[in-house]
Design a protein around this motif. Structure first.
Motif, PDB file in Angstrom:
ATOM      1  N   GLY A   1       0.837  -1.194   0.000  1.00 36.22           N
ATOM      2  CA  GLY A   1       0.000   0.000   0.000  1.00 36.22           C
ATOM      3  C   GLY A   1       0.874   1.245   0.000  1.00 36.22           C
ATOM      4  N   HIS A   2       0.375   2.281  -0.631  1.00 34.81           N
ATOM      5  CA  HIS A   2       1.180   3.504  -0.777  1.00 34.81           C
ATOM      6  C   HIS A   2       0.317   4.702  -1.137  1.00 34.81           C
ATOM      7  N   PHE A   3       0.863   5.883  -0.882  1.00 37.49           N
ATOM      8  CA  PHE A   3       0.362   7.111  -1.496  1.00 37.49           C
ATOM      9  C   PHE A   3       1.145   7.293  -2.776  1.00 37.49           C
ATOM     10  N   HIS A   4       0.594   7.970  -3.740  1.00 32.67           N
ATOM     11  CA  HIS A   4       1.420   8.400  -4.860  1.00 32.67           C
ATOM     12  C   HIS A   4       2.235   9.605  -4.385  1.00 32.67           C
ATOM     13  N   ALA A   5       3.508   9.630  -4.783  1.00 32.46           N
ATOM     14  CA  ALA A   5       4.381  10.722  -4.342  1.00 32.46           C
ATOM     15  C   ALA A   5       3.806  12.061  -4.806  1.00 32.46           C
TER      16      ALA A   5
ATOM     17  N   SER B   1      -4.249  10.129  -9.616  1.00 29.03           N
ATOM     18  CA  SER B   1      -5.268   9.136  -9.272  1.00 29.03           C
ATOM     19  C   SER B   1      -4.876   7.773  -9.853  1.00 29.03           C
ATOM     20  N   GLU B   2      -5.782   6.818  -9.760  1.00 29.61           N
ATOM     21  CA  GLU B   2      -5.518   5.473 -10.306  1.00 29.61           C
ATOM     22  C   GLU B   2      -6.836   4.751 -10.507  1.00 29.61           C
ATOM     23  N   LEU B   3      -6.876   3.872 -11.506  1.00 28.63           N
ATOM     24  CA  LEU B   3      -8.059   3.028 -11.754  1.00 28.63           C
ATOM     25  C   LEU B   3      -7.672   1.577 -11.562  1.00 28.63           C
TER      26      LEU B   3
ATOM     27  N   ALA C   1      -4.269   7.001  -0.273  1.00 32.38           N
ATOM     28  CA  ALA C   1      -3.399   5.822  -0.242  1.00 32.38           C
ATOM     29  C   ALA C   1      -4.255   4.596  -0.542  1.00 32.38           C
ATOM     30  N   HIS C   2      -3.650   3.565  -1.126  1.00 28.64           N
ATOM     31  CA  HIS C   2      -4.438   2.390  -1.520  1.00 28.64           C
ATOM     32  C   HIS C   2      -3.674   1.093  -1.297  1.00 28.64           C
ATOM     33  N   ARG C   3      -4.415   0.079  -0.880  1.00 28.48           N
ATOM     34  CA  ARG C   3      -3.857  -1.246  -0.599  1.00 28.48           C
ATOM     35  C   ARG C   3      -4.905  -2.283  -1.006  1.00 28.48           C
TER      36      ARG C   3
HETATM   37 NI    NI Z   1      -0.806   3.326  -6.878  1.00 28.58          NI
END
Ligand code: NI
Ligand code: 6PG
Length: 215
Positions: free
Chosen positions: A88-92, A97-99, A136-138
């Motif tokens: 899991g991470h934040f984008h720097a 965003s992300e899909l 952040a996403h995991r």
């Molecule tokens: Ni990501």
């Protein structure tokens, strides 16, 4: 790199091997600071250190305007009561965003932002999750025997901030409570909660429901 359009096929059976140039393999030992039940984690490492997940992607120049896409393949398993999950991470670059598009398996995407909000979205075949900028996403595989396979796309200039999550964890953890996924607080006491959900061998200890929180 050739600046031409290209196409590829994705399906649970086809793992992008025709175009993916990068493959990352994460074993349980790579996730030492992430799971709450460190005792179970260390004994799994001694018992063969299984692969937790693999990421295949199509590298592109890390600049604005480019997109990176690929597959995340998360194996089923538990460390103590906690389901296998990605770091899991934040984008720097927080504004990116992300899909995610789920191809196979069942699980969820756990998300949180720096304002203290958190959210989970189900990952089942055919579902798309939009990870808004700043979250952040995991991925968490809550299935018992199937791999959780997702296709992802994010801006190539996003970068990864792993440190924030590695140091303070997510606000929520996803644990197996007698076969049912439950969300528990991920704070300092989470190790004892996660251990209690597993129970000590021979004790048959039931989890204390008051400590379980679902969304
Ligand atoms: Ni990501
Ligand atoms: C990314 C994506 C995704 C992710 C994998 C593995 O921004 O790169 O979110 O590809 O990397 O699902 O998860 P971790 O990068 O958190 O280990």
């Amino acid at each position: 790199m050739v600046e031409h359009p290209f196409s590829f096929a994705i399906s649970p059976a086809l793992t992008l091997t025709d175009v993916a140039e990068r493959k990352i393999i994460r074993r349980v030992s790579d996730l030492r600071r992430y799971f709450a039940d460190t005792e179970s984690l260390e004994s799994m490492i001694k018992d063969g250190d299984p692969v937790a997940y693999e990421v295949l992607d199509i590298p592109r120049p890390e600049r604005e305007g480019e997109l990176i896409s690929g597959l995340s393949i998360l194996y089923p398993g538990l460390v103590g009561a906690e389901y296998f999950m990605t770091k899991g991470h934040f984008h720097a670059v927080r504004g990116t965003s992300e899909l995610y598009y789920c191809l196979a398996g069942s699980g969820l995407l756990l998300m949180e932002n720096e304002q203290g909000e958190w959210k989970t979205e189900a990952l089942t075949p055919g579902r798309v999750v939009y990870v808004a900028p700043g979250w952040a996403h995991r991925s968490v595989n809550t299935g018992t025997d199937e791999r959780l396979i997702t296709f992802f796309v994010y801006p190539a200039n996003a970068g990864h901030d792993y440190l924030t999550i590695e140091q303070r964890g997510f606000r929520k953890r996803v644990v197996n409570d007698n076969g049912t996924p439950r969300l528990v607080d991920g704070g300092a006491d989470s190790q004892s909660v996660v251990s209690r959900l597993v129970g000590t061998p021979g004790s048959n200890q039931a989890p204390e429901k008051s400590e379980l929180k679902t969304q």
